[in-house]
Design a protein around this motif. Structure first.
Motif, PDB file in Angstrom:
ATOM      1  N   ARG A  36       0.833  -1.205   0.000  1.00  0.00           N
ATOM      2  CA  ARG A  36       0.000   0.000   0.000  1.00  0.00           C
ATOM      3  C   ARG A  36       0.867   1.255   0.000  1.00  0.00           C
ATOM      4  O   ARG A  36       0.565   2.241  -0.685  1.00  0.00           O
ATOM      5  CB  ARG A  36      -0.928  -0.036   1.212  1.00  0.00           C
ATOM      6  N   ASP A  37       1.954   1.242   0.788  1.00  0.00           N
ATOM      7  CA  ASP A  37       2.876   2.381   0.819  1.00  0.00           C
ATOM      8  C   ASP A  37       3.500   2.617  -0.557  1.00  0.00           C
ATOM      9  O   ASP A  37       3.628   3.759  -1.003  1.00  0.00           O
ATOM     10  CB  ASP A  37       3.977   2.158   1.851  1.00  0.00           C
ATOM     11  N   LEU A  38       3.897   1.533  -1.210  1.00  0.00           N
ATOM     12  CA  LEU A  38       4.473   1.652  -2.557  1.00  0.00           C
ATOM     13  C   LEU A  38       3.463   2.215  -3.548  1.00  0.00           C
ATOM     14  O   LEU A  38       3.794   3.089  -4.351  1.00  0.00           O
ATOM     15  CB  LEU A  38       4.980   0.290  -3.046  1.00  0.00           C
ATOM     16  N   ALA A  39       2.245   1.717  -3.488  1.00  0.00           N
ATOM     17  CA  ALA A  39       1.200   2.202  -4.397  1.00  0.00           C
ATOM     18  C   ALA A  39       0.915   3.683  -4.151  1.00  0.00           C
ATOM     19  O   ALA A  39       0.794   4.465  -5.101  1.00  0.00           O
ATOM     20  CB  ALA A  39      -0.070   1.380  -4.230  1.00  0.00           C
ATOM     21  N   ASN A  40       0.823   4.073  -2.873  1.00  0.00           N
ATOM     22  CA  ASN A  40       0.575   5.479  -2.548  1.00  0.00           C
ATOM     23  C   ASN A  40       1.719   6.382  -3.011  1.00  0.00           C
ATOM     24  O   ASN A  40       1.492   7.508  -3.458  1.00  0.00           O
ATOM     25  CB  ASN A  40       0.340   5.661  -1.053  1.00  0.00           C
ATOM     26  N   ALA A  41       2.935   5.911  -2.893  1.00  0.00           N
ATOM     27  CA  ALA A  41       4.097   6.729  -3.252  1.00  0.00           C
ATOM     28  C   ALA A  41       4.333   6.788  -4.758  1.00  0.00           C
ATOM     29  O   ALA A  41       4.728   7.828  -5.286  1.00  0.00           O
ATOM     30  CB  ALA A  41       5.347   6.195  -2.559  1.00  0.00           C
ATOM     31  N   TYR A  42       4.097   5.683  -5.457  1.00  0.00           N
ATOM     32  CA  TYR A  42       4.519   5.597  -6.857  1.00  0.00           C
ATOM     33  C   TYR A  42       3.410   5.641  -7.900  1.00  0.00           C
ATOM     34  O   TYR A  42       3.686   5.913  -9.067  1.00  0.00           O
ATOM     35  CB  TYR A  42       5.327   4.307  -7.074  1.00  0.00           C
ATOM     36  N   ALA A  43       2.172   5.383  -7.554  1.00  0.00           N
ATOM     37  CA  ALA A  43       1.111   5.252  -8.565  1.00  0.00           C
ATOM     38  C   ALA A  43       1.002   6.496  -9.448  1.00  0.00           C
ATOM     39  O   ALA A  43       1.135   6.399 -10.673  1.00  0.00           O
ATOM     40  CB  ALA A  43      -0.221   4.927  -7.911  1.00  0.00           C
ATOM     41  N   GLN A  44       0.743   7.643  -8.862  1.00  0.00           N
ATOM     42  CA  GLN A  44       0.562   8.861  -9.665  1.00  0.00           C
ATOM     43  C   GLN A  44       1.825   9.240 -10.442  1.00  0.00           C
ATOM     44  O   GLN A  44       1.744   9.505 -11.643  1.00  0.00           O
ATOM     45  CB  GLN A  44       0.114  10.024  -8.784  1.00  0.00           C
ATOM     46  N   PRO A  45       2.999   9.274  -9.812  1.00  0.00           N
ATOM     47  CA  PRO A  45       4.191   9.651 -10.583  1.00  0.00           C
ATOM     48  C   PRO A  45       4.519   8.674 -11.714  1.00  0.00           C
ATOM     49  O   PRO A  45       4.944   9.092 -12.788  1.00  0.00           O
ATOM     50  CB  PRO A  45       5.313   9.668  -9.539  1.00  0.00           C
ATOM     51  N   VAL A  46       4.304   7.392 -11.513  1.00  0.00           N
ATOM     52  CA  VAL A  46       4.607   6.417 -12.566  1.00  0.00           C
ATOM     53  C   VAL A  46       3.609   6.535 -13.716  1.00  0.00           C
ATOM     54  O   VAL A  46       3.989   6.459 -14.886  1.00  0.00           O
ATOM     55  CB  VAL A  46       4.661   4.978 -12.005  1.00  0.00           C
ATOM     56  N   ILE A  47       2.347   6.763 -13.398  1.00  0.00           N
ATOM     57  CA  ILE A  47       1.351   6.958 -14.459  1.00  0.00           C
ATOM     58  C   ILE A  47       1.700   8.197 -15.283  1.00  0.00           C
ATOM     59  O   ILE A  47       1.673   8.162 -16.520  1.00  0.00           O
ATOM     60  CB  ILE A  47      -0.067   7.054 -13.865  1.00  0.00           C
ATOM     61  N   ALA A  48       2.050   9.287 -14.626  1.00  0.00           N
ATOM     62  CA  ALA A  48       2.437  10.510 -15.342  1.00  0.00           C
ATOM     63  C   ALA A  48       3.690  10.271 -16.177  1.00  0.00           C
ATOM     64  O   ALA A  48       3.772  10.722 -17.327  1.00  0.00           O
ATOM     65  CB  ALA A  48       2.662  11.650 -14.360  1.00  0.00           C
ATOM     66  N   LEU A  49       4.656   9.564 -15.626  1.00  0.00           N
ATOM     67  CA  LEU A  49       5.877   9.255 -16.368  1.00  0.00           C
ATOM     68  C   LEU A  49       5.550   8.441 -17.617  1.00  0.00           C
ATOM     69  O   LEU A  49       6.054   8.736 -18.711  1.00  0.00           O
ATOM     70  CB  LEU A  49       6.857   8.468 -15.492  1.00  0.00           C
ATOM     71  N   MET A  50       4.696   7.429 -17.489  1.00  0.00           N
ATOM     72  CA  MET A  50       4.357   6.597 -18.642  1.00  0.00           C
ATOM     73  C   MET A  50       3.646   7.418 -19.722  1.00  0.00           C
ATOM     74  O   MET A  50       3.958   7.293 -20.913  1.00  0.00           O
ATOM     75  CB  MET A  50       3.518   5.400 -18.207  1.00  0.00           C
ATOM     76  N   ILE A  51       2.704   8.260 -19.322  1.00  0.00           N
ATOM     77  CA  ILE A  51       1.998   9.100 -20.294  1.00  0.00           C
ATOM     78  C   ILE A  51       2.993  10.010 -21.013  1.00  0.00           C
ATOM     79  O   ILE A  51       3.022  10.079 -22.248  1.00  0.00           O
ATOM     80  CB  ILE A  51       0.897   9.942 -19.616  1.00  0.00           C
TER      81      ILE A  51
END
Length: 189
Positions: A36-51
């Motif tokens: 959960r900590d990983l998802a909270n920390a990385y979800a938004q930045p990784v999605i933005a990076l991929m886009i």
């Protein structure tokens, strides 16, 4: 234009690599993180990076295709290409903001405006490259992302949570090109 092509490869490569700069660092966690900590920390930045990485990659392909299609250019076209490359250099900045605050209207509009500028410069360069050629497919493929980005940016003003899904409309450019080629086929000489 060959030197511009070499410069653009470097600029796109560096900008696409710097997209990962704003990802959270491991030192952010005091101990081993839970899922959960990983998802909270990385979800938004990784999605933005991929886009942003995919967007930059698509514009890199378009840029190279344009340089192959029009291997010579005026001094003004070279200058306009440099402005286009500057807009790519700035992508890690707006991507970092968007990765952290993508649901904020001001940030989503800023990101969308930046994507619109990139798409607009790319379209303008294609229009200049095609001015002596009648090629509705390439023209539609270049112009369609501008309309998609404008639409998503306007939507970001009132619904940034929906706008995050509408940037993808720009990837319909090949379909717009296919439709334009069928609608306005090249004239026989």
């Amino acid at each position: 234009m060959r030197r511009l092509e070499a410069l653009s490869n470097t600029i796109f490569g560096v900008a696409m690599t710097l997209l990962a700069y704003d990802l959270p660092k491991a030192s952010r966690f005091a101990s081993a993180p839970a899922w959960r900590d990983l998802a909270n920390a990385y979800a938004q930045p990784v999605i933005a990076l991929m886009i942003s990485f995919i967007v930059a990659g698509v514009f890199w392909l378009s840029h190279h295709r344009r340089l192959i299609f029009a291997p010579e250019g005026s001094r003004g076209q070279v200058f306009l290409n440099l402005i286009f490359l500057l807009s790519i250099v700035m992508l890690p900045v707006t991507n970092g903001l968007y990765g952290a605050y993508r649901l904020d209207s001001v940030v989503a509009v800023s990101y969308g405006s930046h994507l619109t500028i990139i798409a607009g410069l790319n379209a303008l360069l294609w229009i200049l490259a095609l001015r002596d050629h009648r090629n509705p497919e390439l023209l539609a493929t270049a112009i369609f992302p501008v309309f998609a980005c404008v639409f998503a940016t306007v939507l970001a003003i009132v619904a940034p949570s929906v706008a995050q899904f509408t940037w993808r409309l720009a990837f319909g450019a090949p379909l717009a090109g296919w439709w334009a080629a069928r609608r306005w086929p090249p004239r026989a000489n």
